[in-house]
Structure formats: C-alpha cells, structure tokens
Enzyme design. Sequence first.
Site, PDB file in Angstrom:
ATOM      1  N   PRO A  63       1.173  -1.096  -0.315  1.00 23.76           N
ATOM      2  CA  PRO A  63       0.027   0.026  -0.361  1.00 23.76           C
ATOM      3  C   PRO A  63       0.570   1.508   0.382  1.00 23.76           C
ATOM      4  CG  PRO A  63       0.210  -1.292   2.128  1.00 23.76           C
ATOM      5  CD  PRO A  63       0.544  -2.303   1.089  1.00 23.76           C
ATOM      6  N   GLU A  70       1.898  -8.275   9.228  1.00 22.44           N
ATOM      7  CA  GLU A  70       1.372  -7.094   9.635  1.00 22.44           C
ATOM      8  C   GLU A  70       2.336  -6.571   8.241  1.00 22.44           C
ATOM      9  OE1 GLU A  70      -0.018  -4.652  10.945  1.00 22.44           O
ATOM     10  OE2 GLU A  70      -0.796  -6.497  11.415  1.00 22.44           O
ATOM     11  N   ARG A  92      -3.175  -8.432 -20.882  1.00 23.59           N
ATOM     12  CA  ARG A  92      -4.756  -8.488 -21.387  1.00 23.59           C
ATOM     13  C   ARG A  92      -3.956  -7.230 -21.954  1.00 23.59           C
ATOM     14  NH1 ARG A  92      -7.276  -4.401 -20.728  1.00 23.59           N
ATOM     15  NH2 ARG A  92      -9.608  -4.721 -21.936  1.00 23.59           N
ATOM     16  N   ASP A 131     -10.248   0.599 -24.579  1.00 22.02           N
ATOM     17  CA  ASP A 131     -10.310   1.075 -23.110  1.00 22.02           C
ATOM     18  C   ASP A 131     -10.782   2.245 -23.133  1.00 22.02           C
ATOM     19  OD1 ASP A 131     -10.509  -2.397 -23.177  1.00 22.02           O
ATOM     20  OD2 ASP A 131      -8.459  -2.032 -22.368  1.00 22.02           O
TER      21      ASP A 131
HETATM   22  N1  ADE Z   1      -1.327  -5.107   0.487  1.00 23.88           N
HETATM   23  C1  ADE Z   1      -2.479  -4.423   0.864  1.00 23.88           C
HETATM   24  N2  ADE Z   1      -3.039  -3.639   0.928  1.00 23.88           N
HETATM   25  C2  ADE Z   1      -2.179  -3.514  -0.441  1.00 23.88           C
HETATM   26  C3  ADE Z   1      -2.174  -2.544  -1.832  1.00 23.88           C
HETATM   27  N3  ADE Z   1      -3.846  -1.311  -1.623  1.00 23.88           N
HETATM   28  N4  ADE Z   1      -1.981  -2.526  -2.878  1.00 23.88           N
HETATM   29  C4  ADE Z   1      -1.457  -3.275  -2.648  1.00 23.88           C
HETATM   30  N5  ADE Z   1      -0.805  -4.140  -1.444  1.00 23.88           N
HETATM   31  C5  ADE Z   1      -1.214  -3.579  -0.804  1.00 23.88           C
END
Ligand code: ADE
Length: 229
Positions: free
Chosen positions: A91, A118, A155, A170
């Site tokens: 994330p 975590e 794709r 697309d």
């Molecule tokens: N792992 C946990 N959340 C994520 C996200 N939003 N994008 C990529 N990997 C992740």
Amino acid sequence: MLIDIITLFPEMFAGVFGESIIKRAVEKKILEIRFTQLRDFAFDKHKHVDDSPFGGGAGMVLKPEPVYRAVRDVLNRSDENFSRKIIFPDPGGEVFTQAKAKSLAAQEQLIFVCGHYEGFDARIYDLADELISIGDYVLTGGELPAMVIVDAVARMLPNVLGSAESAATDSFFDGLLGFPQYTRPREFEGKIVPEVLLSGNHAEIKKWREEQSLNLTRTRRPDLLGVRS
Ligand code: ADE
C-alpha cells in the site's frame, strides 16, 4: 511472459486465473504462471514464516530469510537472460496505472512477492524492483493486488485479447475514459441509441466517440487530463 507468485495462499488465485481471458492466455502459452509456497522456505521445523516485531506492537512480521530464499529459488528456476521485475504489492508503493500495466507487459518475467500479516521485515525490500499499490486502502495481503496487476498486464500482451475485445477501446488506453457503447435493441425503456451510431458513417462515428471520451473524462475524471501519456 512468465509470472511467478510467491505466496502463502496459492489457492486464492485459482478462480481468477482459471477463468476467461487469463485461462485462455495460459492455454495459448502466452502466459505461464508458477506458484511458490513461501512456507516451503521456512527453515525451522515448525515452518514459521513470521515472528513478533522487535520493539513490540500488534501483529506478526514476515521473516526475511524465507522470502529471500523463495526469491532466490525462483531466480534459479528462471532463464537468466529474461528481462524481469520483482514486484512487492504494497500500500506504500507507486499507485498502479494503465501506463504501468503497459510498461510491465514489456517484461519477459514478473515475480510477485505477496506479503500478509503486518508486512515484511524491512530488510527484504532491497529485493524489490517495484513496490506497487493498487489504491489508497489496506488489504489483508498482496494476493488480490497481484491478481489485479497480472490481469491488467496480461490483457496488454499481444494475442491475449481477441479482436472483439480490443484494448484499443479501453478506458485509459489513450489516457481517457472509454466512450459509451450500445447494442440492440435500438430503444430500451424509452431511451434511444444515438443516431450517429446507426448512420454507417465511420468518420462521424469516430469523431463522436472521441468527443464522448473527452467529455466523460472532463466530467468524471478531470484529473486524468493532466497526465495523458
Ligand atoms: N497490500 C495491502 N494493501 C495493498 C494495496 N492497497 N496495494 C498493494 N498491496 C497491498
């Protein structure tokens, strides 16, 4: 393209990769997808891959050695001449876009390292060529992001989409949202198909679609207009 996925949960991928366009790409040998079970690279007899964090706190952290050993094993089973990227879904990574899908599609191999709990011991991030986020929210692991990225990349590969499914129409293909599409019937619930689409005038239809793409992008996603590639 060779796709390697290092994960504790390979079964999660069966549905997504076992259907439709990805399944067909594997059958046509455009894609080869291999799974590596991270737990097989644990070195204690209880097969632990995670441990509590130094400094305290909730949750568990993925230990560095099994991840390192799993990546080395994948590399040992790979053609050393392949162009490749090692990707950690995260994330905190760069947010995934169509442009990134297109650039990853130029690689011969993608290796995904899917974390859970975590996160990873921080010392393992040196292995990553790319940290990629699929959006500003936190998922329980990297498996869903890996599926999303593989789908979007696959794709873009030559001959994965049939002519009826062309990527050229697309949303995001040229940095804009896709134009509205219509099919039979010509009238539905009092709503009629735009006349121009029935005209047979291909130049007019092309112009209308371009205008629609631009208008839709301007109203729904004006942020995209600043970043056309
Ligand atoms: N792992 C946990 N959340 C994520 C996200 N939003 N994008 C990529 N990997 C992740």
